[in-house]
Scaffold this motif. Structure first.
Motif, PDB file in Angstrom:
ATOM      1  N   PRO A   1     -13.912  48.106  -0.426  1.00 41.25           N
ATOM      2  CA  PRO A   1     -12.995  48.871  -1.268  1.00 41.25           C
ATOM      3  C   PRO A   1     -12.906  48.272  -2.679  1.00 41.25           C
ATOM      4  CG  PRO A   1     -11.743  48.788   0.739  1.00 41.25           C
ATOM      5  CD  PRO A   1     -13.001  47.665   0.767  1.00 41.25           C
ATOM      6  N   VAL A   2     -12.817  47.006  -2.900  1.00 37.62           N
ATOM      7  CA  VAL A   2     -12.750  46.407  -3.862  1.00 37.62           C
ATOM      8  C   VAL A   2     -13.878  46.334  -4.699  1.00 37.62           C
ATOM      9  CG1 VAL A   2     -12.062  44.043  -5.134  1.00 37.62           C
ATOM     10  CG2 VAL A   2     -11.008  44.748  -2.815  1.00 37.62           C
ATOM     11  N   ILE A   3     -14.981  46.035  -4.135  1.00 41.45           N
ATOM     12  CA  ILE A   3     -16.469  46.367  -4.583  1.00 41.45           C
ATOM     13  C   ILE A   3     -16.339  47.622  -5.247  1.00 41.45           C
ATOM     14  CG2 ILE A   3     -18.877  46.228  -4.302  1.00 41.45           C
ATOM     15  CD1 ILE A   3     -18.604  43.990  -2.324  1.00 41.45           C
ATOM     16  N   ILE A   4     -16.184  48.604  -4.630  1.00 44.68           N
ATOM     17  CA  ILE A   4     -16.404  49.915  -4.951  1.00 44.68           C
ATOM     18  C   ILE A   4     -15.503  50.269  -6.098  1.00 44.68           C
ATOM     19  CG2 ILE A   4     -16.066  52.417  -4.477  1.00 44.68           C
ATOM     20  CD1 ILE A   4     -16.687  51.863  -1.563  1.00 44.68           C
ATOM     21  N   LEU A   5     -14.207  49.784  -6.319  1.00 46.34           N
ATOM     22  CA  LEU A   5     -13.151  50.087  -7.447  1.00 46.34           C
ATOM     23  C   LEU A   5     -13.737  49.296  -8.455  1.00 46.34           C
ATOM     24  CD1 LEU A   5      -9.588  49.800  -6.154  1.00 46.34           C
ATOM     25  CD2 LEU A   5     -10.870  51.677  -7.213  1.00 46.34           C
ATOM     26  N   TYR A   6     -14.360  48.229  -8.383  1.00 47.38           N
ATOM     27  CA  TYR A   6     -15.038  47.252  -9.277  1.00 47.38           C
ATOM     28  C   TYR A   6     -16.263  47.878  -9.942  1.00 47.38           C
ATOM     29  CZ  TYR A   6     -16.374  43.082 -11.936  1.00 47.38           C
ATOM     30  OH  TYR A   6     -16.536  42.057 -12.912  1.00 47.38           O
ATOM     31  N   ALA A   7     -17.032  48.612  -9.316  1.00 51.79           N
ATOM     32  CA  ALA A   7     -18.181  49.157  -9.622  1.00 51.79           C
ATOM     33  C   ALA A   7     -17.698  50.279 -10.668  1.00 51.79           C
ATOM     34  CB  ALA A   7     -19.081  49.571  -8.398  1.00 51.79           C
ATOM     35  N   ILE A   8     -16.669  51.011 -10.211  1.00 52.51           N
ATOM     36  CA  ILE A   8     -16.265  52.188 -11.136  1.00 52.51           C
ATOM     37  C   ILE A   8     -15.541  51.925 -12.259  1.00 52.51           C
ATOM     38  CG2 ILE A   8     -15.231  54.601 -11.106  1.00 52.51           C
ATOM     39  CD1 ILE A   8     -15.398  54.501  -7.957  1.00 52.51           C
ATOM     40  N   PHE A   9     -14.785  50.678 -12.210  1.00 52.90           N
ATOM     41  CA  PHE A   9     -13.927  50.606 -13.325  1.00 52.90           C
ATOM     42  C   PHE A   9     -13.671  49.378 -13.827  1.00 52.90           C
ATOM     43  CE2 PHE A   9     -11.316  53.795 -10.466  1.00 52.90           C
ATOM     44  CZ  PHE A   9     -10.953  54.623 -11.235  1.00 52.90           C
ATOM     45  N   GLN A  10     -14.772  48.615 -13.616  1.00 52.22           N
ATOM     46  CA  GLN A  10     -15.506  47.336 -14.120  1.00 52.22           C
ATOM     47  C   GLN A  10     -14.726  46.984 -15.471  1.00 52.22           C
ATOM     48  OE1 GLN A  10     -16.837  44.506 -16.427  1.00 52.22           O
ATOM     49  NE2 GLN A  10     -18.476  46.260 -16.270  1.00 52.22           N
ATOM     50  N   ARG A  11     -14.971  47.776 -16.435  1.00 53.02           N
ATOM     51  CA  ARG A  11     -14.539  47.466 -17.798  1.00 53.02           C
ATOM     52  C   ARG A  11     -12.627  47.456 -18.010  1.00 53.02           C
ATOM     53  NH1 ARG A  11     -17.247  46.535 -21.957  1.00 53.02           N
ATOM     54  NH2 ARG A  11     -19.596  46.637 -21.608  1.00 53.02           N
ATOM     55  N   ARG A  12     -12.370  48.477 -17.119  1.00 46.82           N
ATOM     56  CA  ARG A  12     -10.844  48.637 -17.129  1.00 46.82           C
ATOM     57  C   ARG A  12     -10.043  47.415 -16.564  1.00 46.82           C
ATOM     58  NH1 ARG A  12      -8.060  53.323 -17.916  1.00 46.82           N
ATOM     59  NH2 ARG A  12      -9.502  54.929 -17.909  1.00 46.82           N
ATOM     60  N   ILE A  13     -10.724  47.012 -15.274  1.00 52.63           N
ATOM     61  CA  ILE A  13     -10.239  45.804 -14.597  1.00 52.63           C
ATOM     62  C   ILE A  13     -10.142  44.570 -15.450  1.00 52.63           C
ATOM     63  CG2 ILE A  13     -10.375  44.485 -12.373  1.00 52.63           C
ATOM     64  CD1 ILE A  13     -11.280  47.111 -10.916  1.00 52.63           C
ATOM     65  N   SER A  14     -11.493  44.093 -15.965  1.00 49.82           N
ATOM     66  CA  SER A  14     -11.499  42.871 -16.371  1.00 49.82           C
ATOM     67  C   SER A  14     -10.565  42.847 -17.859  1.00 49.82           C
ATOM     68  CB  SER A  14     -13.173  42.484 -16.695  1.00 49.82           C
ATOM     69  OG  SER A  14     -13.650  43.598 -17.230  1.00 49.82           O
ATOM     70  N   LYS A  15     -10.624  44.349 -18.531  1.00 50.09           N
ATOM     71  CA  LYS A  15      -9.838  44.204 -19.700  1.00 50.09           C
ATOM     72  C   LYS A  15      -8.275  44.020 -19.345  1.00 50.09           C
ATOM     73  CE  LYS A  15      -9.649  46.976 -23.915  1.00 50.09           C
ATOM     74  NZ  LYS A  15      -8.588  48.088 -23.864  1.00 50.09           N
ATOM     75  N   GLY A  16      -7.825  44.701 -18.498  1.00 45.52           N
ATOM     76  CA  GLY A  16      -6.449  44.753 -17.912  1.00 45.52           C
ATOM     77  C   GLY A  16      -5.931  43.419 -17.790  1.00 45.52           C
ATOM     78  N   MET A  17      -6.932  42.838 -16.867  1.00 45.34           N
ATOM     79  CA  MET A  17      -6.373  41.431 -16.387  1.00 45.34           C
ATOM     80  C   MET A  17      -6.473  40.313 -17.650  1.00 45.34           C
ATOM     81  SD  MET A  17      -7.823  40.571 -12.639  1.00 45.34           S
ATOM     82  CE  MET A  17      -7.104  38.489 -12.474  1.00 45.34           C
ATOM     83  N   THR A  18      -7.307  40.441 -18.203  1.00 46.97           N
ATOM     84  CA  THR A  18      -7.558  39.261 -19.492  1.00 46.97           C
ATOM     85  C   THR A  18      -6.347  39.708 -20.495  1.00 46.97           C
ATOM     86  OG1 THR A  18      -9.548  40.588 -19.697  1.00 46.97           O
ATOM     87  CG2 THR A  18      -9.536  38.337 -20.560  1.00 46.97           C
ATOM     88  N   GLU A  19      -5.827  41.003 -20.734  1.00 41.75           N
ATOM     89  CA  GLU A  19      -4.999  41.356 -21.538  1.00 41.75           C
ATOM     90  C   GLU A  19      -3.456  40.816 -21.026  1.00 41.75           C
ATOM     91  OE1 GLU A  19      -5.344  45.347 -23.168  1.00 41.75           O
ATOM     92  OE2 GLU A  19      -6.912  44.619 -24.420  1.00 41.75           O
ATOM     93  N   GLY A  20      -3.552  41.062 -19.559  1.00 38.09           N
ATOM     94  CA  GLY A  20      -2.195  40.883 -19.092  1.00 38.09           C
ATOM     95  C   GLY A  20      -1.969  39.243 -19.182  1.00 38.09           C
ATOM     96  N   ALA A  21      -2.976  38.416 -18.964  1.00 34.56           N
ATOM     97  CA  ALA A  21      -2.892  37.146 -19.007  1.00 34.56           C
ATOM     98  C   ALA A  21      -2.691  36.617 -20.283  1.00 34.56           C
ATOM     99  CB  ALA A  21      -4.100  36.359 -18.384  1.00 34.56           C
ATOM    100  N   ILE A  22      -3.377  37.180 -21.346  1.00 34.61           N
ATOM    101  CA  ILE A  22      -3.062  36.561 -22.848  1.00 34.61           C
ATOM    102  C   ILE A  22      -1.713  37.082 -23.205  1.00 34.61           C
ATOM    103  CG2 ILE A  22      -3.854  37.061 -25.125  1.00 34.61           C
ATOM    104  CD1 ILE A  22      -6.708  37.430 -24.291  1.00 34.61           C
ATOM    105  N   LYS A  23      -1.278  38.010 -22.906  1.00 32.77           N
ATOM    106  CA  LYS A  23      -0.045  38.348 -23.758  1.00 32.77           C
ATOM    107  C   LYS A  23       1.167  37.978 -22.789  1.00 32.77           C
ATOM    108  CE  LYS A  23      -1.819  42.251 -26.177  1.00 32.77           C
ATOM    109  NZ  LYS A  23      -2.532  43.334 -25.843  1.00 32.77           N
ATOM    110  N   GLY A  24       1.064  37.667 -21.587  1.00 32.51           N
ATOM    111  CA  GLY A  24       1.927  37.369 -20.412  1.00 32.51           C
ATOM    112  C   GLY A  24       2.225  35.754 -20.513  1.00 32.51           C
TER     113      GLY A  24
END
Lengths: 297, 281
Positions: free
Chosen positions: B258-281
Motif C-alpha cells: 500500500p505504501v508503494i502504491i500511495l508513493y507511486a500516485i502521490f510521490q511529489r506531494r509526499i516528498s514535498k510535504g515531508m521536506t516542508e514539514g521538516a524545514i519549518k518544524g
C-alpha cells in the motif's frame, strides 16, 4: 448578517475546545503526569503506589546501564549526523550541479525508504545481517574476506555500529531533498562569478554552495538529532531488543524494558524525564553551536 | 581543450557511480524481499539472493490464513482510515480558527501545539497506558485510533495553517456578507479551498498510522487486536525458531505494497510535504 459577540465566541469555542480537550487529555496530561510518576515506586496497580521522593533519581545515577544507554544514543546521533549529512550533501550537490538527466529517478528512489515502516526496515536489515543467509556475510565471502564475516547483530562489539547503516539508509532521501531545495535557490551568477575568478568546482562547493545552504544544513542536523534521541529505540527494539547483553540499549528501549516488561513504571518515568531533559538540552546547545553569521553576497 | 573535455566526461561518470551504487543499495534489498516472498523455504536457503525458480503465492496464502496477517491488515485499515479522518475533524476547525480568527492567546495555543512536535513522546506513554486502561480503551484499536489522531495533531495543524494562510480572504468575506454563518463558511468555502493541503496531510498521516509500531506494541496486547506491524513483528520473532522466512517476506510485502502504491500516485506531494514539514518544524 452581523455577528454578535456571543455568536463569535461560540464559533471560536466550537473550533478550538473539542480538539484542545483531546490534546490536553492525550498529550499534555501524560507529559506532566509522567513527571509526577517519576517520584513514585510503582508496579502498576493503584494499591502499591509509594511516594519515594527522589529515590528513582538516585537509582538512575547509580544504575550502571544508564551511562551506557546514553553513550549508545549519542553514538547513534553522531554517526547518523555524519553519515547522513556527508552522503546527502554529496548526492544533492552531484545531482544539482551536474544537471543529470535522470535526476528524478534518484530523487524518487532515494526518498522511498523514508516512508517505509520501521518494522519493515528493521526486519529487512536483520535478515541482511543474518549470519548464515544474510547479504553482508555472503558478499564478504564472495569477495574473499571470509575472516570478516561475523554474527553482526549477535556481537557485543558490532551490534550497535550495525544499527547505523539501516538508519542512514532509511534517512538519506529526506535530507538530500532538503539540501537540493537549498541549492536550487542559489543564483547561477555566483557560480559564474566564481568561475571567472578561477575557482575550481571543489572551491566553488566550499566557498559558494556550502555557506549558502547552511540554513538547510543546520535544520537537517537538528532534525536528525531530535528524531534520533526521540525515536532511535524503535529500530533498536525491532532489530536487537537492546541485546546482546545490553550492548545496544538506548534510553528509550531501556525505558520500555523497565516500564512495560519489568513493570517498574515509576523508574521508567524517571528515564523518560531524563530523555526529555537531555534532548531539550542537546537541541539548545546545538542551536548555539550551529549559529553562524548569515552569509550574503 | 579536448583534454579538458575528456577529463570532464570521466569526472561525470565517476560522480554518477556513487549515485548508481546507492540506488542499487536501496532497490536491491526491497526487490529481493518481494522476490523472496515467492520462493519456497528450501529455495531461500539454497538461493537466497537470486531470482525465484517459479512464482508461487503459497507464502501469501499461508501468512494470510495461518499467521494472523488477515487480522493485522483489517485492524491496520481501521486504525489508518478512522485515524486519518479523526485527525482532519479535529485539525481543520482549529487550524482555521488559529490562522484566520486571531484572538488573544491564539499564538500561545499555536505554539503549544507546535512545541509538542519537538517533545519526546516516550515519557507520556507510561501515563497514557494507565489512562487508556481507566477508559477501557487499552488493548482496543479504537483507543489506539484516538491516540494516533491526537499524536498527529501538531503536524497536521502546522501544515494546514501554513496552507490556509496562502488562501485569499475575499471568498470568505463575500460569503459572510451574503449571510453565510461561520460554520457554513468553514464547511462549504474553506474546506474545499484547502483540499490540496488536506489531501497532503491525510496521506502523510495515513502512511504514519499504517507504519506505526511502538505505540501499538505498548497499547495493544491480544493477538486479535494486533495491527499489521505487530503481526509482522510476531512472525519475524517466530521465524528465528520456525525459519518460516518465505511467510515473513510475504507479510513484509503485504505491509509495504500500500505504501508503494500511495508513493507511486502521490510521490511529489509526499516528498514535498515531508521536506516542508521538516524545514519549518
Amino acid at each position: 448578517m452581523v455577528q454578535t459577540k456571543k455568536q463569535k465566541y461560540l464559533f471560536l469555542a466550537f473550533c478550538l475546545v473539542p480538539t484542545f480537550i483531546l490534546f490536553a487529555i492525550f498529550t499534555l496530561y501524560p507529559m506532566f503526569s509522567g513527571l509526577y510518576y517519576s517520584f513514585f515506586r510503582w508496579s502498576g496497580s493503584a494499591a502499591n503506589m509509594e511516594f519515594i521522593g527522589f529515590g528513582n533519581y538516585v537509582r538512575l545515577f547509580n544504575d550502571s546501564i544508564i551511562p551506557r544507554t546514553i553513550m549508545h544514543d549519542y553514538f547513534l546521533v553522531a554517526t547518523k549526523v555524519v553519515g547522513i549529512m556527508v552522503l546527502a550533501t554529496f548526492f544533492a550537490v552531484a545531482i544539482m550541479q551536474l544537471k543529470i538527466k535522470e535526476a528524478p529517478f534518484y530523487r524518487i528512489i532515494f526518498f522511498f525508504p523514508n516512508i517505509m515502516s520501521v518494522v519493515v526496515i528493521g526486519i529487512l536489515w536483520t535478515f541482511i545481517y543474518n549470519p548464515s543467509l544474510g547479504l553482508v556475510n555472503s558478499a564478504l565471502e564472495f569477495i574473499g574476506l571470509e575472516s570478516w564475516t561475523r554474527p553482526w547483530l549477535g556481537s557485543e562489539t558490532w551490534a550497535l555500529p550495525s544499527l547505523v547503516l539501516p538508519s542512514v539508509w532509511a534517512g538519506i532521501g529526506l535530507f538530500m531533498l532538503m539540501l537540493m531545495g537549498g541549492i536550487g535557490t542559489i543564483s547561477k551568477s555566483y557560480y559564474e562569478a566564481a568561475e571567472l575568478d578561477g575557482a575550481n568546482e571543489w572551491q566553488q562547493f566550499w566557498k559558494v554552495t556550502l555557506p549558502l545552504i547552511w540554513p538547510q544544513i543546520k535544520v537537517s542536523i537538528l532534525y536528525i538529532v531530535i528524531t534520533t534521541l526521540n525515536g532511535s529505540f524503535i529500530i533498536v527494539q525491532i532489530m536487537t531488543g537492546g541485546g546482546p547483553n545490553n550492548s545496544t540499549h538506548v534510553m528509550g528501549s531501556y525505558l520500555y524494558q523497565q516500564a512495560f516488561v519489568q513493570y517498574n513504571f515509576g523508574y521508567g518515568a524517571t528515564i523518560g524525564v531524563m530523555i526529555l531533559v537531555l534532548s531539550l538540552l542537546t537541541v539548545f546547545l546545538l542551536q548555539l553551536l550551529l549559529r553562524r553569521e548569515k552569509v550574503q553576497y | 581543450m579536448e583534454q579538458r573535455n575528456k577529463s570532464h566526461i570521466t569526472s561525470r561518470i565517476l560522480i554518477r557511480l556513487p549515485l548508481i551504487l546507492w540506488s542499487l543499495a536501496v532497490l536491491y534489498p526491497i526487490t529481493w524481499m518481494i522476490l523472496g516472498s515467492f520462493k519456497s523455504n528450501a529455495e531461500i536457503y539454497s538461493n537466497p539472493w537470486g531470482l525465484p525458480a517459479s512464482f508461487s503465492f503459497q507464502n501469501f496464502i499461508d501468512s494470510w490464513q495461518n499467521y494472523n496477517i488477515d487480522v493485522g491488515v483489517f485492524n491496520s485499515l481501521i486504525v489508518t482510515v478512522l485515524g486519518a479522518l479523526l485527525t482532519l475533524v479535529l485539525a481543520i476547525p482549529t487550524s482555521y480558527a488559529l490562522e484566520r480568527l486571531k484572538f488573544r492567546g491564539s499564538t500561545l495555543i499555536f505554539n503549544l501545539y507546535i512545541s509538542a512536535m519537538m517533545i519526546p513522546m516516550v515519557l507520556g506513554w507510561i501515563p497514557l497506558f494507565f489512562l487508556l486502561m481507566r477508559f477501557n480503551l487499552l488493548d482496543n484499536i479504537f483507543g489506539l485510533t484516538i491516540v494516533y489522531a491526537v499524536s498527529q495533531l501538531p503536524f497536521s495543524i502546522f501544515v494546514l495553517t501554513t496552507f490556509l494562510s496562502s488562501i485569499p480572504k475575499e471568498l470568505e468575506e463575500s460569503a459572510a456578507i451574503d449571510g453565510m454563518s461561520p460554520y457554513g463558511i468553514l464547511l462549504k468555502i474553506i474546506t474545499p479551498l484547502a483540499m490540496s493541503g488536506i489531501i497532503t496531510v491525510t496521506i502523510m498521516n495515513a502512511i504514519q498510522f499504517w507504519n506505526e509500531y511502538f505505540m501499538a506494541l505498548i497499547f495493544l496486547q491480544s493477538r486479535e487486536n494486533y495491527t499489521l506491524g505487530l503481526a509482522v513483528d510476531f512472525i519475524s520473532r517466530e521465524a528465528e525458531y520456525t525459519n518460516a522466512w518465505g511467510t515473513l517476506f510475504a507479510s513484509l510485502t503485504i505491509a509495504i505494497i500500500p505504501v508503494i502504491i500511495l508513493y507511486a500516485i502521490f510521490q511529489r506531494r509526499i516528498s514535498k510535504g515531508m521536506t516542508e514539514g521538516a524545514i519549518k518544524g
